[in-house]
Every structure is written in C-alpha cells, then in structure tokens.
Design an enzyme around this catalytic site. Structure first.
Site, PDB file in Angstrom:
ATOM      1  N   GLY A 199       0.788  -1.229   0.000  1.00  0.00           N
ATOM      2  CA  GLY A 199       0.000   0.000   0.000  1.00  0.00           C
ATOM      3  C   GLY A 199       0.819   1.278   0.000  1.00  0.00           C
ATOM      4  O   GLY A 199       0.359   2.304   0.506  1.00  0.00           O
ATOM      5  N   THR A 232       1.455   3.287  -2.463  1.00  0.00           N
ATOM      6  CA  THR A 232       0.874   4.364  -3.260  1.00  0.00           C
ATOM      7  C   THR A 232      -0.298   5.019  -2.543  1.00  0.00           C
ATOM      8  O   THR A 232      -0.446   6.250  -2.572  1.00  0.00           O
ATOM      9  CB  THR A 232       0.435   3.829  -4.639  1.00  0.00           C
ATOM     10  OG1 THR A 232       1.577   3.230  -5.281  1.00  0.00           O
ATOM     11  CG2 THR A 232      -0.095   4.954  -5.513  1.00  0.00           C
ATOM     12  N   LYS A 259       7.479   9.409  -8.731  1.00  0.00           N
ATOM     13  CA  LYS A 259       7.743   7.969  -8.840  1.00  0.00           C
ATOM     14  C   LYS A 259       8.893   7.813  -9.839  1.00  0.00           C
ATOM     15  O   LYS A 259       8.696   7.954 -11.051  1.00  0.00           O
ATOM     16  CB  LYS A 259       6.483   7.247  -9.347  1.00  0.00           C
ATOM     17  CG  LYS A 259       6.646   5.749  -9.548  1.00  0.00           C
ATOM     18  CD  LYS A 259       6.363   4.973  -8.285  1.00  0.00           C
ATOM     19  CE  LYS A 259       6.373   3.463  -8.559  1.00  0.00           C
ATOM     20  NZ  LYS A 259       5.989   2.689  -7.375  1.00  0.00           N
ATOM     21  N   GLU A 264       8.354   7.914  -4.247  1.00  0.00           N
ATOM     22  CA  GLU A 264       7.909   6.544  -3.973  1.00  0.00           C
ATOM     23  C   GLU A 264       8.728   5.539  -4.757  1.00  0.00           C
ATOM     24  O   GLU A 264       8.808   5.601  -5.990  1.00  0.00           O
ATOM     25  CB  GLU A 264       6.427   6.361  -4.329  1.00  0.00           C
ATOM     26  CG  GLU A 264       5.932   4.957  -4.007  1.00  0.00           C
ATOM     27  CD  GLU A 264       4.534   4.663  -4.537  1.00  0.00           C
ATOM     28  OE1 GLU A 264       4.157   3.467  -4.556  1.00  0.00           O
ATOM     29  OE2 GLU A 264       3.832   5.609  -4.938  1.00  0.00           O
ATOM     30  N   GLY A 265       9.306   4.597  -4.052  1.00  0.00           N
ATOM     31  CA  GLY A 265      10.069   3.543  -4.702  1.00  0.00           C
ATOM     32  C   GLY A 265       9.184   2.458  -5.282  1.00  0.00           C
ATOM     33  O   GLY A 265       7.949   2.514  -5.210  1.00  0.00           O
ATOM     34  N   ALA A 266       9.830   1.448  -5.858  1.00  0.00           N
ATOM     35  CA  ALA A 266       9.126   0.291  -6.412  1.00  0.00           C
ATOM     36  C   ALA A 266       9.404  -0.906  -5.513  1.00  0.00           C
ATOM     37  O   ALA A 266      10.570  -1.232  -5.252  1.00  0.00           O
ATOM     38  CB  ALA A 266       9.599   0.006  -7.838  1.00  0.00           C
ATOM     39  N   GLY A 267       8.347  -1.538  -5.001  1.00  0.00           N
ATOM     40  CA  GLY A 267       8.527  -2.708  -4.156  1.00  0.00           C
ATOM     41  C   GLY A 267       9.259  -2.380  -2.871  1.00  0.00           C
ATOM     42  O   GLY A 267       9.100  -1.302  -2.296  1.00  0.00           O
TER      43      GLY A 267
END
Length: 206
Positions: free
Chosen positions: A15, A17, A33, A99-102
């Site tokens: 969650g 995002t 992002k 915001e990073g990824a994973g």
C-alpha cells in the site's frame, strides 16, 4: 518547506501508493515515482493525481517500463540499463515525496537496488508496513538494512488493521526517533476519503 522523504515498503503490495496519497495530502507535498514498471495506463502517478489535490506537482517518471516486473527485468526486456547515477531529485520549492518500487532490495540492475537509490538521494525514509504472515520478519529486516546504511527512518506507516500481538512486537522495535503513522483500512478510494484520513493523521500524529 522543501523537506524530502523516500517512501518504501517491506515488500510489494503493502500500500505504498495509497500511503503516498494520504501523506501527500497531509504534508501538502509534490510526488515523484522514479520508476514505473508496467500498468502505464493506470500508473501510480495517475492514481496519486486522481486521489489528491492538484495544488502540488506530480513530477514525471524517469523511467516508464512496459512489463510489470522488477525494474531490472523490465529494463532488460526493453534494452535499457538503469543506474542509480541516472537519477536526480526533481527541483521544487515544496516538500517532495518520492515513492520507490517494491521493497528495499528490488533490483535496478544486477548490482544496485532500491536501497542504493535512497542512499544516493541522501534523504530520510518512510517505511510502509502491512499486516500479513511474515510482516514482522520483513519489517525488522527492512529496519535493520536501513540502519546498517545509516538511512534515517523518519516515519513508519502501519497501513490497515493489525493483529494486536503483531502491532505490539513491531512497536517495540521501531527506532526511537521514528514517528508512527497508523492508517485505517481504506476501501473507498476517493479524494474525499483520502482527505479524511489525512485529516486524521493531522489530529493524531505526535
């Protein structure tokens, strides 16, 4: 205020995002992002824009990759090489949420990971946690890794409902200087609901 934070998570699907949308409303912040892998027609940037005010900027992604996989795999399928040195924080006079990824060890290439990107930016992290079997292990490992890299954990976000015993263990191991933000289960993804939750954060955050 031009404070900057990097929003990461203890894994994929916790969650980040939605938490980013709430925190964008709370902090009145820009959003960025750096890498979007897959879902280009319904990206995280699009969702945050849909759920938050237009008063602050949504900065364009540095990489938009077609295939929904880790960035290193998606990039390789498109003949692209991603390196940490490719990234620079967007210039803004506002607060910025990136915001990073994973999770922290999602690879950008065969040598560099998302945690290296946080270190490259030299900004504090916000760690998003969700309750599932294994979340204690994943949370404590994430905190351990961030501490090893001397990356400040400014906030830990409890996203959704938690089993009391799990919550108690996590609270005992959060760094002393980190603040805890507790978000409810958000089922109706509307701008109004996100604003209500952001207002609740404003009232309850110490």
């Amino acid at each position: 205020m031009n404070t900057k934070y990097f929003i990461t998570g203890i894994g994929t699907g916790v969650g980040k995002t939605i938490a980013s949308a709430v925190l964008r409303q709370y902090f009145k912040a820009d959003y960025w992002k750096p890498v979007q892998s897959g879902d280009l027609d319904q990206s995280d940037s699009m969702l945050v824009k849909q759920l938050t005010n237009d008063e602050w900027r949504i900065h364009p992604e540095r990489f938009c990759l077609q295939y929904p996989a880790s960035p290193h795999q998606s990039a390789a399928m498109e003949g692209i090489e991603i390196k940490v040195d490719d990234f620079r924080l967007p210039e803004t006079d506002n607060m910025l949420l990136t915001e990073g990824a994973g999770g922290l060890f999602v690879p950008l290439n065969h040598e560099e990971f998302m945690i290296d990107l946080i270190e490259h930016f030299n900004i504090p992290a916000i760690l998003v946690v969700k309750d599932y079997l294994g979340c204690i292990n994943h949370t404590l490992l994430s905190l351990e890794a961030l501490g090893y890299r001397n990356i400040e954990v400014a906030f830990v976000v409890f996203n959704g409902d938690f089993v009391p015993e799990t919550r108690e263990v996590l609270l005992k191991h959060i760094p002393e200087n980190s603040k805890v933000i507790e978000l409810p289960e958000i089922k109706d993804l509307t701008r109004e609901v996100i604003q209500e939750v952001a207002d609740s954060v404003q009232r309850n955050l110490k």
